[in-house]
Design a protein around this motif. Structure first.
Motif, PDB file in Angstrom:
ATOM      1  N   ASP A  56       0.827  -1.204   0.000  1.00  0.00           N
ATOM      2  CA  ASP A  56       0.000   0.000   0.000  1.00  0.00           C
ATOM      3  C   ASP A  56       0.863   1.255   0.000  1.00  0.00           C
ATOM      4  O   ASP A  56       0.486   2.267  -0.606  1.00  0.00           O
ATOM      5  N   ARG A  57       2.009   1.199   0.661  1.00  0.00           N
ATOM      6  CA  ARG A  57       2.921   2.352   0.632  1.00  0.00           C
ATOM      7  C   ARG A  57       3.361   2.643  -0.801  1.00  0.00           C
ATOM      8  O   ARG A  57       3.478   3.809  -1.203  1.00  0.00           O
ATOM      9  N   GLY A  61      -0.013   4.890   0.027  1.00  0.00           N
ATOM     10  CA  GLY A  61      -0.284   4.858   1.467  1.00  0.00           C
ATOM     11  C   GLY A  61      -1.674   5.313   1.849  1.00  0.00           C
ATOM     12  O   GLY A  61      -1.896   5.755   2.991  1.00  0.00           O
ATOM     13  N   ILE A  62      -2.642   5.214   0.938  1.00  0.00           N
ATOM     14  CA  ILE A  62      -4.012   5.654   1.258  1.00  0.00           C
ATOM     15  C   ILE A  62      -5.002   4.500   1.073  1.00  0.00           C
ATOM     16  O   ILE A  62      -6.177   4.696   0.771  1.00  0.00           O
ATOM     17  N   ASN A  63      -4.512   3.269   1.250  1.00  0.00           N
ATOM     18  CA  ASN A  63      -5.335   2.058   1.241  1.00  0.00           C
ATOM     19  C   ASN A  63      -5.900   1.671  -0.125  1.00  0.00           C
ATOM     20  O   ASN A  63      -6.924   0.996  -0.208  1.00  0.00           O
ATOM     21  N   PRO A 123      -6.506   8.247   5.442  1.00  0.00           N
ATOM     22  CA  PRO A 123      -5.229   8.923   5.187  1.00  0.00           C
ATOM     23  C   PRO A 123      -3.992   8.054   5.367  1.00  0.00           C
ATOM     24  O   PRO A 123      -2.929   8.373   4.838  1.00  0.00           O
ATOM     25  N   GLU A 124      -4.102   6.944   6.123  1.00  0.00           N
ATOM     26  CA  GLU A 124      -2.929   6.103   6.378  1.00  0.00           C
ATOM     27  C   GLU A 124      -3.273   4.638   6.164  1.00  0.00           C
ATOM     28  O   GLU A 124      -4.415   4.215   6.355  1.00  0.00           O
ATOM     29  N   SER A 125      -2.264   3.880   5.791  1.00  0.00           N
ATOM     30  CA  SER A 125      -2.471   2.449   5.532  1.00  0.00           C
ATOM     31  C   SER A 125      -2.967   1.728   6.783  1.00  0.00           C
ATOM     32  O   SER A 125      -2.433   1.926   7.881  1.00  0.00           O
ATOM     33  N   SER A 126      -3.980   0.882   6.590  1.00  0.00           N
ATOM     34  CA  SER A 126      -4.511   0.073   7.684  1.00  0.00           C
ATOM     35  C   SER A 126      -5.038  -1.228   7.103  1.00  0.00           C
ATOM     36  O   SER A 126      -5.994  -1.225   6.321  1.00  0.00           O
TER      37      SER A 126
END
Length: 240
Positions: A56-57, A61-63, A123-126
């Motif tokens: 994802d990065r 990095g936004i899924n 906003p961040e990878s999860s």
């Protein structure tokens, strides 16, 4: 056995099934099922944080990787649905999948998936979007992602059961039909449980979908192996 161990086992087995079919695919045989299995390996791999987060990065990095999982699974079920409908000689099942109803269901689900993903705040990878489970749009996005696989799986249960009880069927094909029927049933049960349950499903969250993957891919591989062993004619079973 924790959830990640199950996921790694399923990933390893799916990868092995892909490698077994690779020589045939290179010769132009069974490419539809082969592509479906490759996409399944991608979806299963991205369900693991060790693979999801670095991938994802690379995608920003936004899924986006989660969206790849959803769209890959839709394609998997289209390909499997068509091949299995052909294998069990079920034109009605094929019509339900790629006829007006099936195409409409797929279009609505894909559009809903993309729109809900776009309007969610990610906003961040999860991995699995667990960090954003409190967002209503993420919840609806997850439910949409289960809808189409459940629809196709429901269409395929009856043909698989008919293959199971076919007295003229080879033992291997009847066993494979049983695995397919139970696997597709698990997909439907998982979707229904997820819709009606207000709480986390616990180990069922892993056991049902990944168990379904293992059952379906094992059934497909048994049919493929049976054909290779007995040198069936091409028209005997399209799954192989």
């Amino acid at each position: 056995m924790n959830g990640q161990v199950i996921q790694w086992i399923v990933l390893g087995l799916c990868t092995a099934f892909v490698l077994l079919r690779l020589p045939d695919a290179l010769r132009g045989r069974g490419r539809g099922i082969f592509v479906a299995l490759v996409l399944l390996v991608i979806a299963v791999g991205l369900s693991l944080p060790q693979i999801y987060l670095p991938c994802d990065r690379l995608l920003g990095g936004i899924n986006i990787a989660n969206l790849v999982i959803r769209l890959s699974l839709y394609a998997v079920f289209v390909l499997l649905g068509l091949r299995i409908a052909a294998a069990f000689r079920s034109p009605r099942t094929r019509w339900l999948i790629v006829g007006p109803i099936g195409v409409t269901v797929l279009a609505v689900v894909v559009l809903s998936t993309v729109v809900l993903f776009a309007i969610s705040d990610l906003p961040e990878s999860s991995t699995g979007l667990f960090a954003y489970g409190n967002q209503e749009t993420v919840r609806l996005y997850a439910e949409a992602g289960r809808l189409y696989p459940a629809y196709v799986a429901a269409c395929l249960i009856l043909p698989a059961l008919k293959g199971l009880v076919d007295p003229a069927g080879r033992p291997a094909h009847r066993s494979a039909s049983a695995l397919l029927a139970v696997g597709f049933g698990a997909v439907v049960v998982f979707a229904v449980m997820s819709l009606v349950s207000e709480e986390h499903l616990g180990m069922w969250e892993i056991g049902l979908p990944f168990g379904a993957i293992l059952l379906v891919t094992s059934g497909l591989t048994i049919i493929w192996a049976s054909r290779r062993r007995t040198e069936l004619t091409p028209r005997a079973n399209h799954l192989a």
